[in-house]
Design an enzyme around this catalytic site. Structure first.
Site, PDB file in Angstrom:
ATOM      1  N   LYS A 186     -35.159 -36.202 -56.888  1.00 35.37           N
ATOM      2  CA  LYS A 186     -35.551 -35.378 -55.746  1.00 35.37           C
ATOM      3  C   LYS A 186     -37.029 -35.006 -55.848  1.00 35.37           C
ATOM      4  O   LYS A 186     -37.564 -34.890 -56.948  1.00 35.37           O
ATOM      5  CB  LYS A 186     -34.704 -34.104 -55.703  1.00 35.37           C
ATOM      6  CG  LYS A 186     -33.257 -34.374 -55.357  1.00 35.37           C
ATOM      7  CD  LYS A 186     -32.422 -33.114 -55.418  1.00 35.37           C
ATOM      8  CE  LYS A 186     -31.033 -33.291 -54.866  1.00 35.37           C
ATOM      9  NZ  LYS A 186     -30.287 -34.425 -55.360  1.00 35.37           N
TER      10      LYS A 186
ATOM     11  N   HIS B  86     -33.203 -29.572 -54.443  1.00 37.03           N
ATOM     12  CA  HIS B  86     -34.632 -29.470 -54.138  1.00 37.03           C
ATOM     13  C   HIS B  86     -35.198 -28.080 -54.437  1.00 37.03           C
ATOM     14  O   HIS B  86     -36.320 -27.953 -54.901  1.00 37.03           O
ATOM     15  CB  HIS B  86     -34.890 -29.832 -52.664  1.00 37.03           C
ATOM     16  CG  HIS B  86     -34.704 -31.288 -52.385  1.00 37.03           C
ATOM     17  ND1 HIS B  86     -33.489 -31.814 -51.993  1.00 37.03           N
ATOM     18  CD2 HIS B  86     -35.575 -32.321 -52.452  1.00 37.03           C
ATOM     19  CE1 HIS B  86     -33.627 -33.113 -51.821  1.00 37.03           C
ATOM     20  NE2 HIS B  86     -34.886 -33.462 -52.091  1.00 37.03           N
TER      21      HIS B  86
ATOM     22  N   SER C 278     -34.190 -33.253 -47.721  1.00 33.10           N
ATOM     23  CA  SER C 278     -33.642 -32.108 -48.446  1.00 33.10           C
ATOM     24  C   SER C 278     -32.740 -31.333 -47.503  1.00 33.10           C
ATOM     25  O   SER C 278     -33.124 -31.057 -46.364  1.00 33.10           O
ATOM     26  CB  SER C 278     -34.791 -31.206 -48.914  1.00 33.10           C
ATOM     27  OG  SER C 278     -34.310 -29.923 -49.235  1.00 33.10           O
TER      28      SER C 278
END
Length: 137
Positions: free
Chosen positions: A38, A65, A106
């Site tokens: 991420k 995230h 995200s």
């Protein structure tokens, strides 16, 4: 202007210059050297100032995230900066083939502008092939 006002003005200018220097020293990109993970795109700016820059942060250690943001934000605040997450996604980093692929989004922050993220990545990985897509995978 009085001498006092001039010295205050001079001190403020020096403080602003110092903060701009601190902002300039913040690396544009910090990502893991390998794997798929991420990432978030952040806007960092001097507190109460206009000067800012966008940075990319990504790591496999982040399950979500917001974990990246929760790590970066206090570090930036300690430098007298404030940051705002502009969105996120994933990065696939293949160091052997010198390739980076930016994709996804995200859930917490929405999709980063991957084209901006790629420009930032190119500044740190100029010898890489860097691509992006709006696909989820």
């Amino acid at each position: 202007m009085s001498d006092t006002m001039l010295s205050v003005s001079s001190a403020l200018t020096k403080a602003t210059d110092t903060m701009a220097d601190a902002l300039a020293k913040i690396p544009v990109v910090e990502i893991d050297p390998e794997g798929t993970f991420k990432y978030i795109l952040l806007r960092v700016k001097v507190k109460d100032g206009e000067v800012h820059k966008d940075i990319v942060r990504g790591t496999k250690s982040a399950e979500y995230h917001n974990h990246i943001f929760e790590k970066v934000n206090p570090a930036m605040e300690a430098l007298g900066m404030e940051c705002k997450c502009l969105g996120g996604g994933k990065i696939e980093h293949n160091s052997k083939e010198k390739k980076l692929k930016v994709f996804g989004e995200s859930t917490a922050f929405g999709k980063a502008d991957h084209s901006v993220s790629v420009e930032k990545l190119k500044s740190a990985y100029s010898d890489y092939e860097i691509t992006w897509s709006d696909d989820k995978k």
